[in-house]
Scaffold this active site. Structure first.
Site, short mmCIF file in Angstrom:
data_model
loop_
_atom_site.label_atom_id
_atom_site.label_comp_id
_atom_site.label_asym_id
_atom_site.label_seq_id
_atom_site.Cartn_x
_atom_site.Cartn_y
_atom_site.Cartn_z
N HIS A 1 7.21 -5.51 -8.00
CA HIS A 1 7.55 -4.29 -7.26
C HIS A 1 8.72 -3.62 -7.96
O HIS A 1 9.60 -4.31 -8.47
CB HIS A 1 7.97 -4.65 -5.82
CG HIS A 1 8.63 -3.51 -5.10
ND1 HIS A 1 7.90 -2.56 -4.43
CD2 HIS A 1 9.94 -3.15 -4.99
CE1 HIS A 1 8.74 -1.65 -3.92
NE2 HIS A 1 9.97 -1.99 -4.24
N GLU B 1 16.23 -0.72 -0.36
CA GLU B 1 15.62 -1.99 -0.76
C GLU B 1 16.66 -2.98 -1.31
O GLU B 1 16.55 -4.18 -1.07
CB GLU B 1 14.53 -1.72 -1.79
CG GLU B 1 13.33 -0.98 -1.18
CD GLU B 1 12.28 -0.57 -2.20
OE1 GLU B 1 12.45 -0.87 -3.41
OE2 GLU B 1 11.28 0.05 -1.78
P1 ADP Z 1 3.74 0.75 -6.45
O1 ADP Z 1 4.02 -0.73 -6.25
O2 ADP Z 1 3.22 1.03 -7.83
O3 ADP Z 1 4.90 1.62 -6.07
P2 ADP Z 1 2.52 1.60 -3.95
O4 ADP Z 1 3.91 1.82 -3.45
O5 ADP Z 1 1.55 2.71 -3.83
O6 ADP Z 1 2.52 1.12 -5.48
O7 ADP Z 1 1.89 0.34 -3.18
C1 ADP Z 1 2.67 -0.78 -2.87
C2 ADP Z 1 1.89 -2.03 -3.22
O8 ADP Z 1 0.74 -2.09 -2.38
C3 ADP Z 1 1.33 -2.09 -4.63
O9 ADP Z 1 2.27 -2.53 -5.59
C4 ADP Z 1 0.20 -3.06 -4.47
O10 ADP Z 1 0.65 -4.42 -4.41
C5 ADP Z 1 -0.34 -2.67 -3.09
N1 ADP Z 1 -1.42 -1.68 -3.21
C6 ADP Z 1 -1.30 -0.37 -3.51
N2 ADP Z 1 -2.49 0.27 -3.52
C7 ADP Z 1 -3.40 -0.69 -3.21
C8 ADP Z 1 -4.82 -0.68 -3.05
N3 ADP Z 1 -5.53 0.43 -3.23
N4 ADP Z 1 -5.43 -1.84 -2.71
C9 ADP Z 1 -4.71 -2.97 -2.52
N5 ADP Z 1 -3.37 -3.05 -2.65
C10 ADP Z 1 -2.71 -1.92 -3.00
MG MG Z 2 5.86 1.82 -4.23
#
Ligand code: ADP
Ligand code: MG
Length: 138
Positions: A116, A127
């Site tokens: 993350h 965070e």
């Molecule tokens: P990032 O971590 O790149 O900031 P997001 O904040 O959009 O991405 O999403 C948080 C976390 O949720 C992602 O790192 C991933 O673990 C999970 N996630 C995001 N989109 C999906 C999806 N379409 N299907 C399953 N898990 C997802």
């Molecule tokens: Mg995110």
């Protein structure tokens, strides 16, 4: 410009023995480790941490995954930390990530994408405070 960000090394990357490689990459890219701990989140903590995603279809699955094993929480410092760290980790889906990024090297799928990283200075603030009160920072 924000000088700190929060990294979480997610359970699958911990299980796959990727902690050392990820910390090494972070240091090689001039991030300073200001605080670090290994822990297993409770469901309550994970729901709170990911509260911005509460209406997304993947929210409960994400909470289950993030509480399925140990994670490593790391407070990173660098000029322009939020943006530079997002560049270093690559896109959410590791299949779209390019060589040199952490998600390319250690990601498994769109959910289990190794790490993350905070997505804005405001979220980085929230965070970092979530895992590390000021007294625990070096
Ligand atoms: P990032 O971590 O790149 O900031 P997001 O904040 O959009 O991405 O999403 C948080 C976390 O949720 C992602 O790192 C991933 O673990 C999970 N996630 C995001 N989109 C999906 C999806 N379409 N299907 C399953 N898990 C997802
Ligand atoms: Mg995110």
């Amino acid at each position: 410009m924000s000088n700190k960000t929060l990294m979480l090394i997610k359970p699958r990357a911990v299980k796959n023995n990727c902690i050392g490689m990820i910390l090494n990459t972070v240091n090689e890219n001039n991030f300073r480790i200001a605080a670090m701990k290994m822990l297993q989140m409770t469901k309550k903590q994970a729901r709170e941490f990911y509260i911005v995603h509460k209406d997304r279809s993947f929210y409960e699955d994400l909470v289950d995954f993030m509480t399925s094993g140990a994670i490593v929480a790391v407070l990173l410092e660098k000029e322009n930390a939020v943006e530079d760290f997002r560049t270093l980790i690559g896109p959410t889906n590791p299949k779209e990530a390019t060589e040199g990024t952490i998600r390319y090297a250690c990601g498994y799928d769109i959910q289990q994408n190794a790490v993350h990283g905070s997505d804005s200075p405001e979220n980085a603030e929230r965070e970092c405070n979530f895992f590390f009160p000021y007294a625990e920072r070096f």
